[in-house]
Design an enzyme around this catalytic site. Sequence first.
Site, mmCIF file in Angstrom:
data_model
loop_
_atom_site.group_PDB
_atom_site.id
_atom_site.type_symbol
_atom_site.label_atom_id
_atom_site.label_comp_id
_atom_site.label_asym_id
_atom_site.label_seq_id
_atom_site.Cartn_x
_atom_site.Cartn_y
_atom_site.Cartn_z
ATOM 1 C CG ASP A 103 -5.460 -10.917 7.252
ATOM 2 O OD1 ASP A 103 -6.215 -11.385 6.394
ATOM 3 O OD2 ASP A 103 -5.371 -9.690 7.478
ATOM 4 C CG ASP A 110 -9.477 -10.520 6.905
ATOM 5 O OD1 ASP A 110 -9.189 -11.663 6.549
ATOM 6 O OD2 ASP A 110 -9.204 -9.508 6.228
ATOM 7 C CG HIS A 120 -11.360 -10.960 2.192
ATOM 8 N ND1 HIS A 120 -10.952 -9.952 1.369
ATOM 9 C CD2 HIS A 120 -10.695 -10.766 3.351
ATOM 10 C CE1 HIS A 120 -10.083 -9.177 2.001
ATOM 11 N NE2 HIS A 120 -9.908 -9.668 3.207
ATOM 12 C CD GLU A 127 -8.007 -8.108 -1.158
ATOM 13 O OE1 GLU A 127 -7.012 -7.567 -1.700
ATOM 14 O OE2 GLU A 127 -8.023 -8.416 0.039
ATOM 15 C CG HIS A 172 -1.811 -0.968 1.535
ATOM 16 N ND1 HIS A 172 -1.486 -2.126 2.169
ATOM 17 C CD2 HIS A 172 -3.143 -1.038 1.287
ATOM 18 C CE1 HIS A 172 -2.575 -2.875 2.293
ATOM 19 N NE2 HIS A 172 -3.595 -2.247 1.764
ATOM 20 C CD GLU A 194 -7.505 -11.392 2.282
ATOM 21 O OE1 GLU A 194 -7.008 -10.469 1.600
ATOM 22 O OE2 GLU A 194 -7.644 -11.332 3.504
#
Length: 489
Positions: free
Chosen positions: A362, A360, A324, A285, A156, A321
């Site tokens: 991750d 999430d 997700h 996404e 990012h 993802e």
Amino acid sequence: MRKFQPYIYHKSMKMKAGKLLLLLLCLKAFSYAVIATPQTCPAKDGTACGDSDDWKGEFFPGIPKIKYEGLSSKNPLAFKWYNAEEEILGKKMKDWFRFSVAFWHTFRGTGSDPFGAPTKYWPWEDGTNSLAMAKRRMRANFEFIDKLGVDWWCFHDRDIAPDGNTLEEANANLDEVVALAKELQGKKKVLWGTAQLFMHPRYMHGAATSSELGVYAYAAAQVKKAMEVTHYLGGENYVFWGGREGYQSLLNTDMERELNHLARFFEAAVAYKKKIGFKGTLLIEPKPQEPTKHQYDWDAATTSNFLRKYGLIGEFKLNIECNHATLSGHSCHHELETARINGLLGNIDANTGDPQVGWDTDQFLVDIQEATMIMLSVIKNGGIAPGGFNFDAKLRRESTDVEDLFIAHIFGMDTMARGLRNAAKLIENGSLAELVRKRYQSFDTELGALVEAGKADFEMLEKKAKEWGELKVASAKQELAEMILQSVL
Ligand code: XLS
Ligand code: NI
Ligand code: NI
């Protein structure tokens, strides 16, 4: 080496308890954004850091280039299954995956959560968000991906460079770090870049779907710049994750207007991409919720419908993802198949959630069965290039050794490699495909062909139904399918 210094100072003991609690809560909420706890930057092993980005020696001393050692290896810093140059189904493993390291997790993840301060104190961090620190981190990034044997990285704008007091200042910071990244990059490549349009308070109502025109304009300027730097770094894709593009309540939201704005924003991005000659794929996404209650890019099907409605279908693909996918009530395999059959499978953010936790998380994806099913979709898709597998995954808060960063990625890569090997075995063995073929064989007939060509009307079908009478319907053989899958794991 772990110093914990409380960073909340209460100057006035007279402050009312309620006010104090509020302040504490606010500060806690910000702890994710602001790495407030001073971190150590020790001068050991011949390393040192100060005000400049100079770092003497290696960032990961004692960690060698990670090699494939095969199944007999007990070395946690070696691959057991991922053998980059080995060919599987006519393609090198590294080309099936195009693995990428996510800068935000690996280099900006601090282990802080809504209840606790950072837990990770990487030796090169000095607790600041300075430009010098950003550059030092960038050097660490390239040493990391080089030692890991990965060719790609994702970022990012605001992970890699500090924000500024003005857009001009933020852009200048970004330019400085990106110039260094370009110099250090060598043969490594950007899989995708993106703009962080969710952290800053200005984005509290969304970015392209904000109720404020000024915010829409600011977001456009930020994306414009992020696209430029992704292009400059030779990025192959550009991602839009609608972090706050959604709503908390329909009572105060004009959903139709917000979605129209989002579509206009994407149209402008397509036009700008063409203007600057960026040839990369634009990716959306999907994610159903978090941080907003409802996000507009809910899942692959919702996003495909959005793209079709606004005539954007040829201009975008999807970045699926896995965490997700499960948040939206689907499996990762379902989301990949939905994207694939719509011609929209563009990239995979390889991670996973925790079945007992509803957000999430991750985590690194380490489920062999899930990896196998993912690879079945990728193989059917003929690969994923120009996308890849981005490890949008972070260490658990309690994993605090530098080597854990390597172990997590190695384990994630090995799991995907196992998935690929298993999927190839399934395809070579053929019995699953045969089971599916048999299941639909009644359509491999003259009438079936007419149905599939759209040439069988209701009268024709009614005539046949009467002729055939009551039918014996075949078994779906689900357990047999599962048995075949498990036989290759
Ligand atoms: C957050 C998203 C994010 C995107 C990039 O849930 O996964 O990390 O991949 O903005
Ligand atoms: Ni992601
Ligand atoms: Ni995510």
